[in-house]
Design a protein around this motif. Structure first.
Motif, PDB file in Angstrom:
ATOM      1  N   VAL A  64      30.278 -72.054  37.200  1.00 49.51           N
ATOM      2  CA  VAL A  64      30.953 -70.766  37.106  1.00 49.51           C
ATOM      3  C   VAL A  64      30.806 -70.037  38.434  1.00 49.51           C
ATOM      4  CG1 VAL A  64      28.913 -69.604  36.170  1.00 49.51           C
ATOM      5  CG2 VAL A  64      31.188 -68.682  35.692  1.00 49.51           C
ATOM      6  N   GLN A  65      31.762 -69.208  38.749  1.00 49.23           N
ATOM      7  CA  GLN A  65      31.679 -68.422  39.978  1.00 49.23           C
ATOM      8  C   GLN A  65      30.778 -67.216  39.784  1.00 49.23           C
ATOM      9  OE1 GLN A  65      35.718 -67.461  41.139  1.00 49.23           O
ATOM     10  NE2 GLN A  65      35.804 -69.250  42.491  1.00 49.23           N
ATOM     11  N   ALA A  66      30.215 -66.751  40.872  1.00 46.64           N
ATOM     12  CA  ALA A  66      29.365 -65.560  40.817  1.00 46.64           C
ATOM     13  C   ALA A  66      30.148 -64.398  40.202  1.00 46.64           C
ATOM     14  CB  ALA A  66      28.887 -65.192  42.218  1.00 46.64           C
ATOM     15  N   GLY A  67      29.450 -63.670  39.329  1.00 46.15           N
ATOM     16  CA  GLY A  67      30.089 -62.577  38.623  1.00 46.15           C
ATOM     17  C   GLY A  67      30.685 -62.981  37.289  1.00 46.15           C
ATOM     18  N   GLY A  68      30.753 -64.267  37.041  1.00 51.06           N
ATOM     19  CA  GLY A  68      31.316 -64.765  35.804  1.00 51.06           C
ATOM     20  C   GLY A  68      30.315 -64.803  34.662  1.00 51.06           C
ATOM     21  N   SER A  69      30.763 -65.356  33.531  1.00 48.10           N
ATOM     22  CA  SER A  69      29.938 -65.415  32.328  1.00 48.10           C
ATOM     23  C   SER A  69      29.893 -66.828  31.785  1.00 48.10           C
ATOM     24  CB  SER A  69      30.501 -64.485  31.253  1.00 48.10           C
ATOM     25  OG  SER A  69      30.494 -63.136  31.673  1.00 48.10           O
ATOM     26  N   LEU A  70      28.830 -67.102  31.057  1.00 44.96           N
ATOM     27  CA  LEU A  70      28.652 -68.406  30.427  1.00 44.96           C
ATOM     28  C   LEU A  70      27.778 -68.218  29.203  1.00 44.96           C
ATOM     29  CD1 LEU A  70      29.678 -71.215  31.330  1.00 44.96           C
ATOM     30  CD2 LEU A  70      27.439 -71.607  32.352  1.00 44.96           C
ATOM     31  N   GLY A  71      28.049 -68.996  28.156  1.00 47.47           N
ATOM     32  CA  GLY A  71      27.235 -68.923  26.960  1.00 47.47           C
ATOM     33  C   GLY A  71      26.575 -70.246  26.656  1.00 47.47           C
ATOM     34  N   LEU A  72      25.296 -70.225  26.351  1.00 41.80           N
ATOM     35  CA  LEU A  72      24.548 -71.425  26.003  1.00 41.80           C
ATOM     36  C   LEU A  72      24.222 -71.414  24.516  1.00 41.80           C
ATOM     37  CD1 LEU A  72      21.957 -71.596  28.934  1.00 41.80           C
ATOM     38  CD2 LEU A  72      24.295 -72.480  28.852  1.00 41.80           C
ATOM     39  N   SER A  73      24.112 -72.592  23.945  1.00 40.24           N
ATOM     40  CA  SER A  73      23.720 -72.736  22.547  1.00 40.24           C
ATOM     41  C   SER A  73      22.586 -73.738  22.437  1.00 40.24           C
ATOM     42  CB  SER A  73      24.903 -73.231  21.699  1.00 40.24           C
ATOM     43  OG  SER A  73      25.956 -72.322  21.719  1.00 40.24           O
ATOM     44  N   CYS A  74      21.792 -73.580  21.403  1.00 38.31           N
ATOM     45  CA  CYS A  74      20.699 -74.515  21.144  1.00 38.31           C
ATOM     46  C   CYS A  74      20.649 -74.755  19.642  1.00 38.31           C
ATOM     47  CB  CYS A  74      19.379 -73.947  21.640  1.00 38.31           C
ATOM     48  SG  CYS A  74      17.934 -74.938  21.201  1.00 38.31           S
ATOM     49  N   ALA A  75      21.016 -75.951  19.244  1.00 38.49           N
ATOM     50  CA  ALA A  75      21.018 -76.310  17.833  1.00 38.49           C
ATOM     51  C   ALA A  75      19.708 -77.004  17.469  1.00 38.49           C
ATOM     52  CB  ALA A  75      22.191 -77.233  17.535  1.00 38.49           C
ATOM     53  N   THR A  76      19.116 -76.578  16.373  1.00 37.47           N
ATOM     54  CA  THR A  76      17.861 -77.151  15.907  1.00 37.47           C
ATOM     55  C   THR A  76      18.113 -78.048  14.704  1.00 37.47           C
ATOM     56  OG1 THR A  76      16.701 -75.162  16.594  1.00 37.47           O
ATOM     57  CG2 THR A  76      15.522 -76.646  15.131  1.00 37.47           C
ATOM     58  N   SER A  77      17.562 -79.232  14.736  1.00 32.08           N
ATOM     59  CA  SER A  77      17.698 -80.144  13.606  1.00 32.08           C
ATOM     60  C   SER A  77      16.330 -80.749  13.287  1.00 32.08           C
ATOM     61  CB  SER A  77      18.710 -81.246  13.917  1.00 32.08           C
ATOM     62  OG  SER A  77      18.274 -82.014  15.021  1.00 32.08           O
ATOM     63  N   GLY A  78      16.289 -81.526  12.238  1.00 29.84           N
ATOM     64  CA  GLY A  78      15.027 -82.097  11.802  1.00 29.84           C
ATOM     65  C   GLY A  78      14.274 -81.080  10.967  1.00 29.84           C
ATOM     66  N   ARG A  79      12.996 -81.011  11.178  1.00 32.59           N
ATOM     67  CA  ARG A  79      12.181 -80.052  10.440  1.00 32.59           C
ATOM     68  C   ARG A  79      12.352 -78.695  11.107  1.00 32.59           C
ATOM     69  NH1 ARG A  79       5.579 -80.112   9.829  1.00 32.59           N
ATOM     70  NH2 ARG A  79       5.411 -78.381   8.384  1.00 32.59           N
ATOM     71  N   THR A  80      13.276 -77.908  10.635  1.00 31.83           N
ATOM     72  CA  THR A  80      13.608 -76.658  11.301  1.00 31.83           C
ATOM     73  C   THR A  80      12.592 -75.569  10.978  1.00 31.83           C
ATOM     74  OG1 THR A  80      15.015 -75.972   9.480  1.00 31.83           O
ATOM     75  CG2 THR A  80      16.052 -77.185  11.266  1.00 31.83           C
ATOM     76  N   PHE A  81      12.448 -74.650  11.887  1.00 33.88           N
ATOM     77  CA  PHE A  81      11.543 -73.515  11.724  1.00 33.88           C
ATOM     78  C   PHE A  81      12.360 -72.256  11.951  1.00 33.88           C
ATOM     79  CE2 PHE A  81       8.738 -76.966  13.003  1.00 33.88           C
ATOM     80  CZ  PHE A  81       7.727 -76.857  12.072  1.00 33.88           C
TER      81      PHE A  81
ATOM     82  N   SER B 279      13.231 -64.454  21.448  1.00 34.09           N
ATOM     83  CA  SER B 279      13.642 -63.704  20.264  1.00 34.09           C
ATOM     84  C   SER B 279      12.670 -63.980  19.134  1.00 34.09           C
ATOM     85  CB  SER B 279      15.055 -64.131  19.851  1.00 34.09           C
ATOM     86  OG  SER B 279      15.373 -63.616  18.565  1.00 34.09           O
ATOM     87  N   SER B 280      12.250 -62.931  18.436  1.00 32.12           N
ATOM     88  CA  SER B 280      11.449 -63.111  17.231  1.00 32.12           C
ATOM     89  C   SER B 280      12.293 -63.774  16.159  1.00 32.12           C
ATOM     90  CB  SER B 280      10.915 -61.774  16.749  1.00 32.12           C
ATOM     91  OG  SER B 280      11.997 -60.920  16.386  1.00 32.12           O
ATOM     92  N   TRP B 281      11.683 -64.102  15.045  1.00 32.18           N
ATOM     93  CA  TRP B 281      12.367 -64.927  14.053  1.00 32.18           C
ATOM     94  C   TRP B 281      13.666 -64.301  13.536  1.00 32.18           C
ATOM     95  CZ3 TRP B 281      13.558 -64.052   8.901  1.00 32.18           C
ATOM     96  CH2 TRP B 281      13.090 -62.854   8.352  1.00 32.18           C
ATOM     97  N   ASN B 282      13.713 -62.988  13.445  1.00 36.05           N
ATOM     98  CA  ASN B 282      14.907 -62.337  12.898  1.00 36.05           C
ATOM     99  C   ASN B 282      15.719 -61.615  13.964  1.00 36.05           C
ATOM    100  OD1 ASN B 282      13.194 -60.260  13.471  1.00 36.05           O
ATOM    101  ND2 ASN B 282      13.247 -59.323  11.439  1.00 36.05           N
ATOM    102  N   GLY B 283      15.328 -61.783  15.224  1.00 33.21           N
ATOM    103  CA  GLY B 283      16.070 -61.140  16.297  1.00 33.21           C
ATOM    104  C   GLY B 283      15.743 -59.670  16.494  1.00 33.21           C
ATOM    105  N   ALA B 284      14.820 -59.142  15.699  1.00 33.00           N
ATOM    106  CA  ALA B 284      14.511 -57.713  15.805  1.00 33.00           C
ATOM    107  C   ALA B 284      13.780 -57.384  17.092  1.00 33.00           C
ATOM    108  CB  ALA B 284      13.670 -57.278  14.605  1.00 33.00           C
ATOM    109  N   THR B 285      13.031 -58.348  17.594  1.00 34.05           N
ATOM    110  CA  THR B 285      12.296 -58.161  18.846  1.00 34.05           C
ATOM    111  C   THR B 285      12.764 -59.191  19.856  1.00 34.05           C
ATOM    112  OG1 THR B 285      10.352 -57.379  17.653  1.00 34.05           O
ATOM    113  CG2 THR B 285      10.034 -58.077  19.936  1.00 34.05           C
ATOM    114  N   THR B 286      13.151 -58.710  21.027  1.00 35.18           N
ATOM    115  CA  THR B 286      13.539 -59.611  22.110  1.00 35.18           C
ATOM    116  C   THR B 286      12.837 -59.178  23.388  1.00 35.18           C
ATOM    117  OG1 THR B 286      15.473 -58.250  22.635  1.00 35.18           O
ATOM    118  CG2 THR B 286      15.825 -60.098  21.139  1.00 35.18           C
ATOM    119  N   SER B 287      12.687 -60.117  24.288  1.00 36.89           N
ATOM    120  CA  SER B 287      12.120 -59.789  25.587  1.00 36.89           C
ATOM    121  C   SER B 287      12.843 -60.605  26.650  1.00 36.89           C
ATOM    122  CB  SER B 287      10.615 -60.065  25.637  1.00 36.89           C
ATOM    123  OG  SER B 287      10.351 -61.438  25.435  1.00 36.89           O
ATOM    124  N   TYR B 288      12.864 -60.071  27.868  1.00 35.59           N
ATOM    125  CA  TYR B 288      13.613 -60.695  28.956  1.00 35.59           C
ATOM    126  C   TYR B 288      12.806 -60.668  30.239  1.00 35.59           C
ATOM    127  CZ  TYR B 288      17.663 -60.100  25.893  1.00 35.59           C
ATOM    128  OH  TYR B 288      18.543 -60.154  24.840  1.00 35.59           O
TER     129      TYR B 288
END
Length: 124
Positions: free
Chosen positions: A12-29, A51-60
């Motif tokens: 992507v060019q500078a200033g642009g956007s991108l979205g990442l995904s992470c799928a969990t399988s197997g013994r999920t938590f 991200s905490s389990w429910n997304g209520a708490t995030t940190s960056y």
């Protein structure tokens, strides 16, 4: 056994956007903390967001605050990272991570399971 599969990287060019995904399988938590890290050649893996389990708490990490957004859909066992206003210094392999020890906390270390990584390249 927990398996994490990262996807969504690309060029992507500078200033642009991108979205990442992470799928969990197997013994999920679904009730646990998940995070994103990144790594460039010759450097240690660095924390990006968590991200905490429910997304209520995030940190960056300071370097991505106000530009990146971490979110999750526990029904789909999927973690996301929306990256806006990308900079060349954001170029790295991005990894998602999952913890069995943390639920409501968003630590920057102590994750046991990792995705295979997805390359993000930001051109100037």
């Amino acid at each position: 056994q927990v398996q994490l599969v990262d996807s969504g990287g690309g060029l992507v060019q500078a200033g642009g956007s991108l979205g990442l995904s992470c799928a969990t399988s197997g013994r999920t938590f679904s009730r646990n903390t998940k995070a994103w890290f990144r790594q460039t050649p010759g450097k240690e893996r660095e924390f990006v967001a968590a991200s905490s389990w429910n997304g209520a708490t995030t940190s960056y990490a300071d370097s991505v605050k106000c530009r990146f957004t971490i979110s999750r859909d526990n029904a789909k066992n999927t973690l996301y990272l929306q990256m806006n206003s990308l900079k060349p210094e954001d170029t790295a392999v991005y990894y998602c991570a999952s913890s069995t020890r943390y639920i409501n906390l968003t630590p920057r270390a102590g994750y046991e399971y990792w995705g295979q990584g997805t390359q993000v390249t930001v051109s100037s």
